[in-house]
Design a protein around this motif. Structure first.
Motif, PDB file in Angstrom:
ATOM      1  N   ARG A 177      38.555  32.639  33.818  1.00 64.49           N
ATOM      2  CA  ARG A 177      39.371  32.205  32.683  1.00 64.49           C
ATOM      3  C   ARG A 177      38.479  31.820  31.495  1.00 64.49           C
ATOM      4  NH1 ARG A 177      40.537  27.186  31.366  1.00 64.49           N
ATOM      5  NH2 ARG A 177      39.931  26.417  33.419  1.00 64.49           N
ATOM      6  N   ILE A 178      37.421  31.032  31.765  1.00 72.48           N
ATOM      7  CA  ILE A 178      36.519  30.603  30.695  1.00 72.48           C
ATOM      8  C   ILE A 178      35.804  31.804  30.072  1.00 72.48           C
ATOM      9  CG2 ILE A 178      34.421  29.286  30.220  1.00 72.48           C
ATOM     10  CD1 ILE A 178      35.370  27.319  32.406  1.00 72.48           C
ATOM     11  N   SER A 179      35.416  32.763  30.929  1.00 72.10           N
ATOM     12  CA  SER A 179      34.746  33.972  30.435  1.00 72.10           C
ATOM     13  C   SER A 179      35.664  34.763  29.501  1.00 72.10           C
ATOM     14  CB  SER A 179      34.310  34.837  31.612  1.00 72.10           C
ATOM     15  OG  SER A 179      33.786  36.064  31.156  1.00 72.10           O
ATOM     16  N   ARG A 180      36.924  34.930  29.898  1.00 77.38           N
ATOM     17  CA  ARG A 180      37.881  35.673  29.069  1.00 77.38           C
ATOM     18  C   ARG A 180      38.143  34.940  27.744  1.00 77.38           C
ATOM     19  NH1 ARG A 180      36.758  39.256  31.807  1.00 77.38           N
ATOM     20  NH2 ARG A 180      38.075  40.577  33.122  1.00 77.38           N
ATOM     21  N   GLN A 181      38.221  33.605  27.795  1.00 74.41           N
ATOM     22  CA  GLN A 181      38.443  32.838  26.572  1.00 74.41           C
ATOM     23  C   GLN A 181      37.285  33.018  25.599  1.00 74.41           C
ATOM     24  OE1 GLN A 181      39.024  28.866  28.108  1.00 74.41           O
ATOM     25  NE2 GLN A 181      41.271  29.048  28.115  1.00 74.41           N
ATOM     26  N   SER A 182      36.072  32.996  26.136  1.00 75.37           N
ATOM     27  CA  SER A 182      34.889  33.180  25.296  1.00 75.37           C
ATOM     28  C   SER A 182      34.859  34.574  24.678  1.00 75.37           C
ATOM     29  CB  SER A 182      33.633  32.932  26.129  1.00 75.37           C
ATOM     30  OG  SER A 182      32.474  33.158  25.364  1.00 75.37           O
ATOM     31  N   GLU A 183      35.181  35.580  25.495  1.00 75.33           N
ATOM     32  CA  GLU A 183      35.206  36.958  24.994  1.00 75.33           C
ATOM     33  C   GLU A 183      36.296  37.140  23.939  1.00 75.33           C
ATOM     34  OE1 GLU A 183      35.697  39.433  28.383  1.00 75.33           O
ATOM     35  OE2 GLU A 183      33.781  38.891  29.291  1.00 75.33           O
ATOM     36  N   ALA A 184      37.429  36.466  24.123  1.00 75.38           N
ATOM     37  CA  ALA A 184      38.530  36.575  23.161  1.00 75.38           C
ATOM     38  C   ALA A 184      38.110  36.050  21.797  1.00 75.38           C
ATOM     39  CB  ALA A 184      39.754  35.819  23.677  1.00 75.38           C
ATOM     40  N   ILE A 185      37.480  34.870  21.774  1.00 74.77           N
ATOM     41  CA  ILE A 185      37.040  34.298  20.499  1.00 74.77           C
ATOM     42  C   ILE A 185      35.965  35.174  19.863  1.00 74.77           C
ATOM     43  CG2 ILE A 185      35.715  32.386  19.515  1.00 74.77           C
ATOM     44  CD1 ILE A 185      37.397  30.465  21.009  1.00 74.77           C
ATOM     45  N   GLU A 186      35.069  35.722  20.681  1.00 74.30           N
ATOM     46  CA  GLU A 186      34.012  36.599  20.155  1.00 74.30           C
ATOM     47  C   GLU A 186      34.614  37.840  19.500  1.00 74.30           C
ATOM     48  OE1 GLU A 186      30.100  39.083  21.788  1.00 74.30           O
ATOM     49  OE2 GLU A 186      31.125  37.641  23.095  1.00 74.30           O
ATOM     50  N   ALA A 187      35.622  38.438  20.157  1.00 75.87           N
ATOM     51  CA  ALA A 187      36.269  39.627  19.594  1.00 75.87           C
ATOM     52  C   ALA A 187      36.998  39.293  18.297  1.00 75.87           C
ATOM     53  CB  ALA A 187      37.243  40.217  20.607  1.00 75.87           C
ATOM     54  N   LEU A 188      37.668  38.146  18.274  1.00 74.81           N
ATOM     55  CA  LEU A 188      38.392  37.749  17.067  1.00 74.81           C
ATOM     56  C   LEU A 188      37.432  37.437  15.921  1.00 74.81           C
ATOM     57  CD1 LEU A 188      41.170  35.499  18.661  1.00 74.81           C
ATOM     58  CD2 LEU A 188      41.503  37.718  17.552  1.00 74.81           C
ATOM     59  N   GLU A 189      36.305  36.828  16.230  1.00 74.56           N
ATOM     60  CA  GLU A 189      35.315  36.546  15.187  1.00 74.56           C
ATOM     61  C   GLU A 189      34.717  37.830  14.629  1.00 74.56           C
ATOM     62  OE1 GLU A 189      32.665  33.895  17.178  1.00 74.56           O
ATOM     63  OE2 GLU A 189      33.753  32.082  16.563  1.00 74.56           O
TER      64      GLU A 189
END
Length: 730
Positions: free
Chosen positions: A435-447
């Motif tokens: 879950r934490i990994s996906r959250q981090s990847e989501a913010i990275e993609a949005l940035e």
């Protein structure tokens, strides 16, 4: 001796005299009265040489002269004389054909239209009566049909001359005279007996088609609308091409002019006939009539018709109707790729995402089809909105990124969809690490999407603010929320609300309320709904229950006005209506909960009955009813309400938590069942501090064996409560 016998004997000499007369009219010379058939309104009584409109004989266009001479011969052949108005009509036409518009207008203005119109009406009426009786009438028409045709053309050319000079209103009035004359003479429509008069029908067709254009140029949109309806509702015997052009032009005017047309007032109509209530309905009707003519092979294909129909049905939210029209198109009109893409867009807009997804899958799996970015964008968007297809959607997004290397705008949107998909995956992920990994990847993609869009995409800014807020990175969330508000200039309610929620999570309730007050000042009245609800919740958190009740009352008044306004309009915005009904229902639930906290049972029950009238099967209403029973001490009745709520909506988080609480209170032996409800709630809403707290209580009740788990739950609940907003971020 009859005119007919006389004409046969003197045909040659008559032709010579006509040509001589026309030459005199064009050269400015006078001609003698005894050289033509006498008439009380003979042209010889007027001297054209003084008018100054004439041209030299050598400058006269041979073709125009021949045409006018033939007209004069024809008039003489029918009536035996050429009167003043007919001569004026011929001379005016000659000047108009040569391009002397001002001269032509002066000639036409010499015709006494007020005196001529009654004679034209009588002639038309008697011509139609003669046709119906099939016998000679004792009442001879005051003029021949050829003279009628000549004078009607003169009035039409006068309108054209005025149009050329920019005098559009006068031109429209002149054109209206023609239509008024025929409508008053033949109210039931043009008689078939007029069909042989091709020149007259041709002039009428042109006048009918010209009138709406003149009113548009004269900046008189309502008159233009009435003229279009007049052209299409009266029986003018229009040829199919002219009628189709009128229907198309009228549909375009209704859709894009920005003028509201009142519903047509039909003098007669069939029972149960459809009468359009607004611009869009009338435009759709016209476009469907054109489409039907094409399907029947009465006209050629015009691709713009389908484009206008797409637009009209889209703004009417009639996407399913649009899909049916696309499906019914004959083969060969649009290719398979365009057809599938159009249908996918329609069904996606209608909410049938599975149908849209299957259409796009068929298209993308076709080896003969060249994959385009638009198809990948749509399929990625659909998959990102459904948890079942997130993995498939991410695969499509990577294909889209591979095709978007040289286009930053498209790549930015692809990264945005990737961020949404990864965020959705994180909310359903099992292990915390995943879950934490996906959250981090989501913010990275949005940035990444944000950098590629140079901070100009409001959707990306909102998603960044929301994602950071849900991960409790409140400072970053606040930064992006402020950037969003600055970019949109405060025109979107969504930006104000996310900012207020972030401030409430920081326990800055006064600042949050000021933000909402500013939003209420900036926003339109129809956008006050969600803002007022958020403000009321802020007041509840601060203990101002009386103020909260007043705010909810204002909100209900706004929603009531909105609902009534929908009642008098066509159902254009079905989604908007559903949102208003949903907001009203949730407002009654909030009010019921406030009254429950004040132990005002009767008021709470009234609120719940109001909600039930809107939607009898609502999980949220049953949850509020359960809270009311629980406050009264009726725990078993409360449990039944919570169970019914879960029957309607199994993933209703508040009902899952409340069920677990009641089970724990009723029996210590129900701990395992209560745990399962709380775990389900946390699976759906990981940041719910109430669920963590009650799970900690269950572990605590098990004794020292579960003390560590209880401590972890209490710690999580405490941390989440510190940053808990007044209402969920998402």
């Amino acid at each position: 001796m009859s005119i007919k016998i006389w004409f046969q004997k003197h045909k040659t000499s008559l032709s010579i005299k006509v040509r001589k007369m026309m030459k005199c009219m064009c050269s400015g010379e006078q001609f003698r009265v005894d050289e033509i058939i006498p008439s009380s309104e003979s042209l010889a009584t007027r001297d054209y040489s003084a008018s100054g409109f004439s041209s030299r004989a050598g400058e006269t266009d041979t073709k125009a002269d021949t045409s006018n001479i033939e007209e004069a011969e024809s008039s003489l052949r029918e009536s035996g004389f050429l009167n003043y108005e007919e001569a004026r009509a011929l001379l005016g036409r000659l000047e108009y054909q040569k391009g002397n518009v001002e001269a032509a207008l002066r000639v036409f203005e010499g015709i006494d239209i007020v005196a001529v119109i009654p004679r034209i009406k009588i002639t038309i009426v008697r011509r139609c009566e003669f046709s119906r009786r099939h016998s000679q009438s004792d009442n001879t028409p005051p003029m021949s049909m050829h003279a009628v045709s000549l004078l009607v053309e003169a009035i039409f050319l006068k309108a054209k001359s005025l149009e050329a000079l920019g005098r559009y209103k006068e031109a429209a009035q002149s054109c209206t005279v023609i239509l008024d004359t025929f409508e008053s003479a033949i109210p039931e429509g043009l008689h078939e007996n007029l069909a042989p008069d091709c020149k007259l029908l041709e002039t009428l067709n042109k006048a009918v088609e010209l009138l709406p254009e003149l009113w548009k140029h004269a900046s008189a949109p309502q008159e233009a609308i009435l003229s279009y309806r007049r052209a299409l509702l009266y029986q003018w015997n229009l040829d199919i091409e002219t009628r189709t052009r009128l229907e198309k032009d009228f549909a375009i005017f209704l859709l894009y002019s920005g003028n509201d047309a009142s519903p047509p007032n039909l003098r007669s109509q069939m029972e149960d006939s459809f009468i359009p209530k607004n611009n869009v309905e009338e435009a759709v009707l016209l476009l469907l009539l054109i489409l039907k003519k094409f399907v029947l092979k009465r006209i050629g294909w015009d691709p713009s018709i389908l484009n206008h129909l797409f637009f009209a049905l889209s703004i009417a939210s009639e996407f399913r109707s649009l899909a049916l029209q696309v499906e019914d198109l004959p083969p060969g009109i649009i290719d398979r790729k365009e057809k599938y893409m159009s249908l996918a867009l329609c069904y996606n807009a209608e909410g049938d995402d599975m149908v849209a997804l299957n259409l796009l899958r068929n298209l993308l799996n076709d080896r003969e089809n060249h994959i385009s970015e638009l198809e990948l964008l749509l399929v990625s968007k659909i998959c990102s909105e459904d948890a079942r297809f997130l993995e498939e959607g991410i695969e499509f997004i990577h294909k889209l990124l591979a095709l978007s290397e040289n286009c930053h705008q498209r790549a930015s949107h692809a990264y945005y969809l990737l961020g949404l998909s990864l965020s959705a995956q994180s909310r359903t992920a099992g292990p915390d690490a995943q879950r934490i990994s996906r959250q981090s990847e989501a913010i990275e993609a949005l940035e990444t999407a944000q950098r590629m869009s140079n901070g100009t995409n409001s959707d990306i800014l909102f998603s960044l603010s929301l994602e950071n807020a849900e991960q409790r990175k409140l400072e970053a969330a606040l930064y992006y929320a402020k950037q969003l508000l600055k970019l949109e200039g405060g025109c979107n309610v969504k930006g104000w609300i996310i900012l207020a929620r972030i401030l409430s999570a920081q326990k800055r309730y006064v600042d949050a309320e000021k933000i909402l007050d500013a939003a209420l000042d900036e926003a339109g009245k129809w956008d006050h709904g969600q803002l007022l609800r958020t403000k009321a919740r802020l007041q509840i958190v601060q203990g101002d229950l009386t103020d909260a009740i007043q705010t909810y009352t204002k909100l209900l008044a706004v929603l009531q006005v909105q609902r009534k306004s929908f009642g008098v309009r066509i159902k254009l915005l079905k989604d908007k209506q559903n949102k208003v009904a949903s907001l009203e229902m949730e407002t009654w639930h909030d009010l019921a909960n406030v009254y429950t906290s004040l132990s005002q049972w009767r008021d709470a029950e009234i609120c719940l009955s109001k909600s039930e009238a809107i939607s009898p099967h609502s999980a949220s209403r049953l949850h509020s009813a359960g809270l009311l029973y629980e406050a009264k001490g009726l725990q078993k009745e409360a449990l039944k309400c919570f169970e019914k709520a879960l029957d309607i909506e199994p993933n209703h988080v508040p009902s899952l938590i409340s069920t677990a609480i009641i089970l724990r209170q009723l029996s210590n032996q129900s701990g395992a069942v209560a745990k399962s409800f709380l775990n389900d709630a946390l699976r759906l809403e990981r940041s719910n501090h109430t669920a963590w707290y009650n799970l900690g209580l269950l572990y605590k009740s098990e004794g020292s064996a579960s003390a560590l788990e209880a401590a972890d739950c209490f710690e999580a609940a405490a941390l989440l409560q510190e940053t808990d907003p007044i209402e969920p971020f998402r």
